[in-house]
Design an enzyme around this catalytic site. Structure first.
Site, PDB file in Angstrom:
ATOM      1  N   TYR A 113       0.832  -1.203   0.000  1.00 11.27           N
ATOM      2  CA  TYR A 113       0.000   0.000   0.000  1.00 11.27           C
ATOM      3  C   TYR A 113       0.865   1.250   0.000  1.00 11.27           C
ATOM      4  O   TYR A 113       1.802   1.390   0.789  1.00 11.27           O
ATOM      5  CB  TYR A 113      -0.898  -0.015   1.233  1.00 11.27           C
ATOM      6  CG  TYR A 113      -1.979   1.037   1.241  1.00 11.27           C
ATOM      7  CD1 TYR A 113      -3.083   0.934   0.417  1.00 11.27           C
ATOM      8  CD2 TYR A 113      -1.906   2.133   2.099  1.00 11.27           C
ATOM      9  CE1 TYR A 113      -4.092   1.875   0.429  1.00 11.27           C
ATOM     10  CE2 TYR A 113      -2.905   3.088   2.132  1.00 11.27           C
ATOM     11  CZ  TYR A 113      -3.995   2.960   1.292  1.00 11.27           C
ATOM     12  OH  TYR A 113      -4.999   3.898   1.309  1.00 11.27           O
ATOM     13  N   SER A 208       1.199  -7.720   2.302  1.00 14.10           N
ATOM     14  CA  SER A 208       0.278  -6.664   2.698  1.00 14.10           C
ATOM     15  C   SER A 208      -0.725  -6.399   1.568  1.00 14.10           C
ATOM     16  O   SER A 208      -1.403  -7.321   1.123  1.00 14.10           O
ATOM     17  CB  SER A 208       1.055  -5.413   3.108  1.00 14.10           C
ATOM     18  OG  SER A 208       0.223  -4.475   3.749  1.00 14.10           O
ATOM     19  N   ASP A 294       0.329  -8.360  14.363  1.00 17.80           N
ATOM     20  CA  ASP A 294       0.123  -7.442  13.245  1.00 17.80           C
ATOM     21  C   ASP A 294      -1.163  -6.644  13.464  1.00 17.80           C
ATOM     22  O   ASP A 294      -2.264  -7.196  13.435  1.00 17.80           O
ATOM     23  CB  ASP A 294       0.032  -8.240  11.947  1.00 17.80           C
ATOM     24  CG  ASP A 294       0.038  -7.366  10.702  1.00 17.80           C
ATOM     25  OD1 ASP A 294      -0.178  -6.145  10.820  1.00 17.80           O
ATOM     26  OD2 ASP A 294       0.246  -7.915   9.603  1.00 17.80           O
ATOM     27  N   HIS A 329       3.512  -6.451  11.536  1.00 16.41           N
ATOM     28  CA  HIS A 329       3.236  -6.456  10.103  1.00 16.41           C
ATOM     29  C   HIS A 329       4.444  -6.907   9.280  1.00 16.41           C
ATOM     30  O   HIS A 329       4.277  -7.348   8.138  1.00 16.41           O
ATOM     31  CB  HIS A 329       2.791  -5.060   9.669  1.00 16.41           C
ATOM     32  CG  HIS A 329       2.169  -5.024   8.312  1.00 16.41           C
ATOM     33  ND1 HIS A 329       1.135  -5.863   7.943  1.00 16.41           N
ATOM     34  CD2 HIS A 329       2.447  -4.258   7.214  1.00 16.41           C
ATOM     35  CE1 HIS A 329       0.784  -5.608   6.693  1.00 16.41           C
ATOM     36  NE2 HIS A 329       1.566  -4.655   6.227  1.00 16.41           N
TER      37      HIS A 329
END
Length: 359
Positions: A113, A208, A294, A329
């Site tokens: 992202y 992700s 996460d 994450h």
């Protein structure tokens, strides 16, 4: 950050009900049909990178709406003639002898992202492992991390906030991820059309947001060879909105905090890009990774996708998941990548055996 989601034994059994719109399949069938009416590849231009062991091309392919989408395509040096790709359907010896050799399996990678494709020398793992590698640019992104992107999103005028996760959020037809997922599917078509690639051995990879895109591709491209995802975004979206204000989910929550009363419309839009729904329709062998701390992509969403993977396909593909109890994450980082590198050749060998058996 301490563990905040379900305990691991519960995660391993977590199979939540997902609210799927009745026209989910028709929505994506129509979207992809419209995008697939033209040949995917627009142009392929060699790029000088300063790397002696890797050759790279700047590829433009047609994505959603026929929009030009940029990508880096790389392959090990010595395969094909200098400065150009070998002719379609022909592969030359890595030693430059001109003798035939196997076409390369292709890894299509999707970025996270806020990232674009960056610079061509940034992501070299897969090409150094001997694969052809296509790194897709993220339309309308690239300004938050890394070294930028080169693909605008000309359809970004629908109501929504400034972040990609909320562009066009109030209608599935206008939503940013409808366009980005379509681009991802078209990236697979594009790499399969490039010379020197074995179209029967094509893999989707991402972390992700990139993992969410790879999982969507697995659900929409039935003959994908394998999918490797770490901390995939867009999985268990409704629960994630209740659990975290981090990352893209925080952008959605912030938008809904201002636009009170828009929740139903937003949640209906999000149901069309739910990663668990794509996972249920996937049938390629799958490799997952997840950090149990996460807060950006909560682990319950990852396990929901893993536990319900392929359940609508009548198949039982090879799959495995690696959990990192003390990581967020970032997950397993290089440890996870090494596990992917060890796992993928076996899957590709099986695909080659099946292909030889069908001829």
């Amino acid at each position: 950050m301490p563990a905040f989601d379900l305990p691991l034994p519960e995660l391993e059994r977590h199979r939540p009900d997902i609210e799927e719109p009745a026209d989910f399949d028709a929505f994506w069938r129509d979207t992809l049909k419209a995008a697939g009416e033209t040949d995917p590849v627009v142009s392929v231009r060699p790029v000088e990178t300063g790397l002696r062991l890797t050759r790279t091309w700047d590829v433009t392919f047609r994505g959603f709406g026929g929009d030009p989408v940029r990508a880096w395509f790389s392959r090990p040096a010595g395969v094909g003639g200098p400065g150009e790709l070998p002719p379609a359907g022909v592969s030359t010896s890595p030693h430059g002898s001109g003798q035939p050799c196997d076409l390369l399996p292709a890894v299509v990678e999707f970025a996270g992202y806020g990232r674009g494709r960056g610079l061509p020398h940034e992501r070299l793992t897969w090409v150094n492992a001997g694969y052809a590698h296509l790194l897709m640019d993220n339309r309308g992104q690239g300004d938050q991390y890394g070294c930028g992107g080169d693909t605008p999103d000309p359809h970004a005028a629908a109501p929504g906030g400034p972040g990609s996760a909320v562009r066009g959020l109030l209608a599935a037809e206008d939503y940013h991820y409808r366009r980005l997922i379509t681009d991802a599917v078209r990236a697979v078509a594009a790499v399969r059309a490039l010379p020197g690639v074995d179209p029967q051995r094509t893999v989707a990879v991402g972390n992700s947001q990139g993992g969410g895109l790879a999982l969507a591709v697995a659900g929409l491209v039935p003959d994908l060879t394998a999918v490797l995802v770490t901390a995939p975004l867009l999985c268990g979206i409704r629960r994630a909105l209740d659990l975290t204000d981090a990352g893209p989910y925080g952008e959605i929550a912030a938008y809904l905090a201002v636009h009170r009363g828009a929740e139903d419309a937003a949640c209906r839009t999000l149901s069309y890009v739910e990663g668990v729904s794509f996972a249920r329709r996937a049938q390629a062998p799958a490799h997952f990774g997840v950090g149990l701390r996460d807060t950006v992509c909560p682990p319950s969403g990852v396990y929901a996708a893993f536990n319900r993977y392929a359940e609508l396909t009548g198949t039982d593909p090879r799959k495995e998941i690696h959990a990192y109890p003390f990581n967020g994450h970032e997950g397993g980082e290089a440890v996870q990548v090494r596990r992917q590198l060890d796992w993928l050749p076996g899957v590709l060998d099986e695909a080659s055996d099946v292909g030889r058996g069908s001829r």
